[in-house]
Write a protein that holds these residues in place. Sequence first.
Motif, short mmCIF file in Angstrom:
data_model
loop_
_atom_site.label_atom_id
_atom_site.label_comp_id
_atom_site.label_asym_id
_atom_site.label_seq_id
_atom_site.Cartn_x
_atom_site.Cartn_y
_atom_site.Cartn_z
N SER A 254 0.86 -1.19 0.00
CA SER A 254 0.00 0.00 0.00
C SER A 254 0.89 1.24 0.00
O SER A 254 2.11 1.14 0.22
CB SER A 254 -0.90 0.01 1.25
N GLY A 255 0.27 2.39 -0.19
CA GLY A 255 1.01 3.64 -0.08
C GLY A 255 1.57 3.81 1.33
O GLY A 255 2.69 4.30 1.50
N MET A 256 0.79 3.43 2.33
CA MET A 256 1.28 3.53 3.71
C MET A 256 2.49 2.61 3.94
O MET A 256 3.42 2.98 4.67
CB MET A 256 0.17 3.21 4.71
N THR B 158 -2.48 2.98 -5.45
CA THR B 158 -3.95 2.86 -5.35
C THR B 158 -4.63 3.98 -6.11
O THR B 158 -5.78 3.86 -6.51
CB THR B 158 -4.35 3.00 -3.86
N GLY C 231 -1.98 -0.40 -3.54
CA GLY C 231 -0.55 -0.66 -3.69
C GLY C 231 0.26 0.60 -3.44
O GLY C 231 -0.29 1.71 -3.41
N THR D 166 1.92 11.38 -4.79
CA THR D 166 0.68 10.70 -5.17
C THR D 166 -0.27 11.62 -5.92
O THR D 166 -0.86 11.22 -6.93
CB THR D 166 -0.02 10.16 -3.90
C1 LIG Z 1 -3.82 7.49 -0.33
C2 LIG Z 1 -2.56 8.19 -0.02
C3 LIG Z 1 -1.56 7.56 0.71
C4 LIG Z 1 -1.73 6.17 1.30
O1 LIG Z 1 -1.86 5.22 0.29
P1 LIG Z 1 -2.62 3.80 0.51
O2 LIG Z 1 -2.39 3.13 -0.78
O3 LIG Z 1 -4.06 4.12 0.79
O4 LIG Z 1 -1.97 3.16 1.67
C5 LIG Z 1 -0.38 8.24 0.93
N1 LIG Z 1 -0.20 9.49 0.47
C6 LIG Z 1 -1.15 10.14 -0.22
C7 LIG Z 1 -0.88 11.52 -0.70
C8 LIG Z 1 -2.36 9.52 -0.50
O5 LIG Z 1 -3.31 10.17 -1.18
#
Ligand SMILES: *Cc1c(COP(=O)(O)O)cnc(C)c1O
Length: 403
Positions: free
Chosen positions: A88-90, A210, A221, A188
């Motif tokens: 994930s992004g996290m 994601t 992701g 992102t």
């Molecule tokens: C959604 C988001 C994240 C986290 O990503 P996930 O894939 O939901 O874990 C991190 N940074 C930004 C700027 C986002 O919009």
Amino acid sequence: MTRRNANRGLMTTSIHAGEGPDPTTGASAPALYMSSTFVTDQVAGFSAHNLEEQAPYLYARWANPNVRTLEAKISALEGTGDCLCLASGMAAATAIFLTFLSAGDHVIVSDVSYAGVAELARDTLPRLGMTVSMVDMSDLAAVSGAIRPNTKLIHTESPVNPIGRLTDLAAVAKLAHDAGALISCDATFASPLGQAHVQMGIDLIMHSATKYIGGHGDAVGGAVAGNKQLIDKMRTESAIHHGGIMSPFNAWIIARGMATLPLRMKAHEAGAMAVASWLESQKTVTKVIYPGLKSHPQYHIAQQQMTNTSGMISFQVGDRERGEAIAQQMIDQFEIIHYAVSLGHHRSLIFWMGTDALMETSFRLEGDQLQSYRAYAGDGVFRLSVGLEDADDLIADLGRVLG
Ligand SMILES: *Cc1c(COP(=O)(O)O)cnc(C)c1O
């Protein structure tokens, strides 16, 4: 602005990087490799440190063909040596912090950032012995004043979620490098098409895949692109040891979405420009923040560093009570736009982000930093992710509650 990497245009790169016809079947599209292990002719050798360039596949926590395809596409677009995809992004943000920081280190993090990242930086990192300064990165003097002898990393986000405030990335990268620190950027909102991160000196480019990279709202992701040495270190630490890898299926479907990323970003930008201009002309809308509009308070930075202004708009309608009432009308009356969190999908999404609530749960800003936030967000913003529908239809939907 047209960008090209490694002698190919970005549209060609998105489609062909990291893949090719299957040598055994001739399949034109990439196969999905749902294999957790790989048969080897090596008698022994099973360590996190086997990361030679051409090492054969061993076990899917090290590498998987579908995940490698996606990593190759992202690193080719960003123009970095390599990329690591995670669950994930996290997971990607956590990987940056836990790979490059140790107890006793100092890190500077954008005071407004994705809420999960802000909470991780404020609560988890100090618990692990790191010192964290949350700084308004649109204020270069504040960034430079926050640097300490043990500053190892500056983590930026631009444009910031949810208010669209920008950071002068080249300037902050220079401050980081002059201090001997790394700089990471959560890009992102911009996507790999929105900013030339490597040219601006960003060492670690983070994306929630994601969002725009996958683009269709059907897979979670994350990714970090950077030079091979930094990414190898992250792969050992975060993928092989911490284990939060991306599944082959998610990599396959995100890579499929990514083939059209440059085309989609052009359409997101055009749609957002039309919707943002319409919003600006409405009496019920008190403020619109979109980096493509001349009215953006940092329009000059957008012009200087953004090659695509993306599809993310923040707008205000007045105080909290009014915002919440309009949010309820959207839930009841919208026919196209989904009232939901997340962003960067082909479907348009909108969500109300109240300032007081976000301060309490995530950002906890005071004084000048709170004032800077309020200058962009007032009592709260609607975060609108303009999808790929016809702008006229989105405007008609918005007109049901704002017209
Ligand atoms: C959604 C988001 C994240 C986290 O990503 P996930 O894939 O939901 O874990 C991190 N940074 C930004 C700027 C986002 O919009």
